[in-house]
Design a protein around this motif. Structure first.
Motif, short mmCIF file in Angstrom:
data_model
loop_
_atom_site.label_atom_id
_atom_site.label_comp_id
_atom_site.label_asym_id
_atom_site.label_seq_id
_atom_site.Cartn_x
_atom_site.Cartn_y
_atom_site.Cartn_z
N ASP A 221 40.09 -14.76 9.53
CA ASP A 221 40.26 -13.31 9.56
C ASP A 221 39.69 -12.71 8.27
N GLN A 282 29.59 -6.54 18.07
CA GLN A 282 30.87 -7.17 17.75
C GLN A 282 31.62 -7.48 19.04
N MET A 283 32.08 -8.73 19.16
CA MET A 283 32.85 -9.16 20.34
C MET A 283 34.15 -9.78 19.81
N GLY A 284 35.13 -8.97 19.50
CA GLY A 284 36.36 -9.48 18.89
C GLY A 284 36.08 -9.95 17.48
N LYS A 285 36.36 -11.24 17.21
CA LYS A 285 36.16 -11.75 15.86
C LYS A 285 34.73 -12.23 15.62
N ARG A 304 29.70 -15.98 13.73
CA ARG A 304 31.01 -15.52 13.27
C ARG A 304 30.93 -14.89 11.88
#
Lengths: 481, 330
Positions: A221, A282-285, A304
């Protein structure tokens, strides 16, 4: 006009403003979320009605501005007529009340006493220990607690008016904006937003984004975003350098630049040495780039972070899920059949927010006034009067010791606490005067009785309706203002 | 979450449930009222101390100020409700508020316990929350919300003591419906538009009926002294909550200016906090208005309670997030 300064008008305007802001909180605002969000949320037809009615930009609507204008006029009128004049009352000395007047106070008692000044000294010391300021005259004294609390409405109103001034200065002279900038790119201020009545000027210098990066927690994160900035003059001379992060902006020449957001913008790859730019979403994280190969198949590049490998997936229309084909880094190419795929660079973009707010110092002073004002409002303003006197008339029951000690007071906030305070004083005085339960003492009422008695008072906020009895010419028991 | 923290939190939750039942029983057994009230108060003190220990333990375990998500804010809210009740009980010697305060705390514990494990677990902070401003901005707000809840609930008791049973029942039903909308929005996939309508519709209709029926008095139940006492308690709670809300809003503006360059951006939750502030500003101005009865003020405190519920829990659970969506987990 009296109505402009009326509390009724204040309450009506506060309620209407609250209802308007409530609608603005419920309906997405174009200025913050864009028109697309409104159409997405309500559908085209309803969105059109909301837009036409001005609900999607309600904080700039004439209705809202009218309400704020009226509230300002009401606040100025009310301040001039009632709030600020109270400052003069603070300087006026409190009157010394006699037995009959003390008997009209919400909390009061009459104790038989000898004409002994040491009793008044005892009361004076007792009240002084509890923060009261005392004034004494002959056989009477008046004690006051929390006088500073009376400044609360004055200071709060000054704060609110100062806030309006600060906001006006910002609106007329300030500017702001947001821009996503790629590493190596520059931020200038030509596209900034400002009000229609603007008299400010834009700086000629610009800001260069040298590098930008993301720091992650072990879980992956985001922990923090960093961007190294250089302020550059129009002729190219570096003026200032700083690495900014969220909550750590750069300030130069009255302009502040903030780290607002961060993301990966695009991927530079080469296919057998032939370069190509793939935009990332952006696709989530994670971030992904899509490269259609033919009508039924697609290559997906998933990444990522800047330092993590790029994973290459293939997806065909008849497959349930994408299949992982290979991974590549900047140093390690991937081989897909006869094609060598090399990751040349993962390019990030930093979201920079900027603003110039000349009204900010005024606004901060206003914040200070408001905070002090509302905190002072919590301090109860209390008065205690004590007087030693002979019975008022021949018909009055004679005191065993010849005199009476009259004691009474008022507090329109924390009434029960005040009642307990005076109960304590009266109980101790009874000990001092050696009064037995059967003696000729007019007892202070019980808490519930006093609460009941206090409730009959017409004015309920001491800070706004608690003048000196002498100044008002009313009985102190009424609390009239 | 460590075993120790869990034990403290569970003790606090159980204590709030137990004190609720003891306070309820104290109303049913008049001969043992004093004893049962003391027991209820004692259990509440145990719960308050346990919750204090749980919050400190969580802070030590997380190595940060333990107020960063919905679950943690609920712990703080319950702590503030219990602490405020204990302080009020000491100042005013009131018991009737005890069962309502412990019921509120127990509801918050229950709400918190139903949240998913990701909320209970200690997770890293998002970049926007990595700031010393968090511990300056958020606690005054949560404590102010707790004070406003207690003010609204004291207003309910004031209405009961003033014999305004119809208005009271309407107000209670309204709050229950609003809370149900929040619960459904938090724990189910119910359409948020329906829930918004449920919250807003119930609030609007309930408020109108409660005001319209304010003149309906059950004279047999009127207890003027009690009504005035709870009116004073309600005002005291607002007198403490209002400065805290003001401080919370202003420090939020200072933080936003420090972090994003703007102290006010009409974010939905910001706007909602302003609505709540305006409603209590109206309450304070109404308080000096001599024609406004204590019963009307209790209903204004009830409106404030609904707005506080919307500001604190409603915006995220009813799908109106915005910048302040840290408490959101769906």
């Amino acid at each position: 006009m009296p109505i402009l300064a009326s509390v009724k008008l204040t309450v009506v305007l506060l309620a209407l403003t609250a209802a308007t802001v409530l609608v603005g909180a419920w309906c997405p605002q174009e200025a913050q979320q864009g028109r697309e969000k409104i159409i997405e949320q309500f559908g085209a037809d309803t969105a059109k009605i909301l837009i036409d009615c001005g609900i999607t930009d309600i904080f700039h609507s004439p209705w809202f501005l009218l309400l704020i204008g009226l509230l300002t006029v009401n606040m100025v009128a009310c301040s001039m007529q009632r709030v600020f004049p109270k400052l003069r009352l603070l300087k006026q000395p409190l009157p010394f009340l006699k037995g009959k007047e003390i008997g009209k106070l919400p909390v009061n008692a009459r104790l038989p006493s000898a004409n002994d000044a040491s009793i008044l000294v005892y009361v004076e010391q007792w009240l002084r220990k509890r923060g009261f300021k005392i004034k004494r005259q002959d056989n009477c004294l008046v004690a006051e607690y929390g006088k500073i609390g009376r400044l609360a409405p004055t200071i709060t109103h000054i704060g609110l008016l100062t806030l309006l001034l600060g906001v006006t200065v910002t609106s007329w002279c300030g500017f702001s904006g947001f821009k996503p900038v790629l590493a190596g790119g520059a931020l200038s201020f030509e596209d900034s937003e400002h009000s229609k009545l603007w008299i400010g000027k834009l700086p000629r210098w610009y800001v260069r984004v040298d590098t930008t990066r993301r720091e992650d927690h072990p879980s992956g994160d985001p922990k923090q975003w960093y961007t190294h900035l250089t302020v550059v003059s129009p002729d190219g001379t570096p003026l200032k350098e700083q690495e900014i992060s969220v909550n750590n902006p750069l300030s130069y020449d009255g302009v502040d630049i903030y780290q607002s957001s961060w993301g990966l913008d695009h991927l530079l790859v080469s296919f057998n040495g032939k370069p190509r730019q793939l935009d990332l979403r952006q696709m989530g994280k994670t971030y992904a780039a899509f490269l259609p190969l033919d009508e039924g198949s697609i290559l997906i590049f998933s990444v990522r972070g800047q330092k993590t490998p790029v994973r290459i997936f293939a997806k065909r229309a008849d497959w349930d899920a994408p299949k992982l084909l290979a991974e590549m880094t900047e140093n390690k190419p991937a081989q897909l059949g006869a094609v060598t795929l090399r990751c040349e660079q993962i390019v990030p973009a930093t979201g920079l927010q900027y603003k110039c707010d000349p009204g900010l110092p005024i606004t901060y002073v206003a914040f200070g006034f408001i905070i002090i004002g509302v905190m002072l409002a919590a301090i109860p303003h209390r008065h205690v009067w004590v007087c030693m006197a002979p019975p008022p008339s021949e018909n009055f029951p004679p005191a065993a010791a010849g005199h009476y000690l009259y004691i009474g007071g008022r507090s329109l906030k924390a009434k029960v606490g005040f009642q307990r305070l005076l109960d304590g004083l009266i109980a101790q005085l009874k000990d001092e005067l050696r009064i037995n339960p059967g003696d000729d003492a007019e007892k202070s009422p019980k808490i519930d009785d006093v609460v009941s008695e206090l409730g009959k008072e017409p004015a309920k906020d001491e800070s706004l309706a608690f003048p000196s009895p002498v100044a008002s010419g009313h009985s102190p028991a009424t609390g009239e203002g | 979450m460590s075993e120790l923290q869990l034990a403290f939190t569970n003790t606090a939750g159980l204590s709030s449930v137990m004190s609720f039942w003891v306070f309820v029983a104290s109303n049913g057994f008049s001969k043992r009222k004093e004893l049962l009230t003391k027991i209820g108060l004692g259990v509440m003190i145990v719960g308050f101390l346990s919750l204090t220990a749980a919050i400190i333990a969580r802070g030590i375990e997380a190595q940060r100020f333990p107020l960063a998500n919905l679950y943690e804010s609920l712990l703080w809210f319950a702590w503030a409700v219990m602490g405020a009740y204990l302080a009020l009980s000491r100042s005013y010697g009131i018991n009737q508020l005890g069962w309502i305060a412990s019921l509120t705390a127990a509801t918050m514990f229950l709400y918190g316990s139903w949240l998913p494990a990701s909320q209970h677990d200690i997770t890293p902070l998002v970049p926007a929350l990595v700031s010393y401003w968090r511990q300056i901005h958020v606690p005054p707000l949560i404590v102010s919300y707790a004070m406003f809840f207690l003010a609204g609930l004291s207003g309910f008791i004031q209405l009961y003591r003033a014999g305004r049973l119809f208005s009271l029942i309407t107000a209670v039903v309204t709050v229950v419906l609003a809370l149900t909308a929040v619960m459904l929005g938090t724990f189910t996939a119910t359409d948020t538009t329906l829930l918004q309508l449920m919250f807003a519709g119930a609030s609007l209709i309930g408020t109108v009926i409660a005001f319209a029926k304010l003149d309906t008095v059950d004279k047999a139940r009127v207890d003027i002294r009690g009504a005035e006492l709870y009116d004073d308690v309600s005002y005291r709670c607002i007198a403490i909550g209002f400065p805290l809300l003001t401080i919370g809003i202003i420090t939020g503006g200072l933080w936003a200016n420090h972090a994003w360059g703007t102290y006010w951006s009409w974010d939905p939750k910001e706007s909602m906090a302003l609505v709540t502030w305006l409603s209590y500003a109206a309450y304070i101005h109404l308080r000096i208005h001599r024609e406004c009865s204590a019963e009307k003020l209790s209903l204004v405190a009830f409106i404030g309670l609904l707005l506080t519920l919307m500001t604190y829990l409603g915006f995220n659970s009813l799908g109106l997030g915005g910048l302040h969506s840290y408490g959101k987990f769906k």
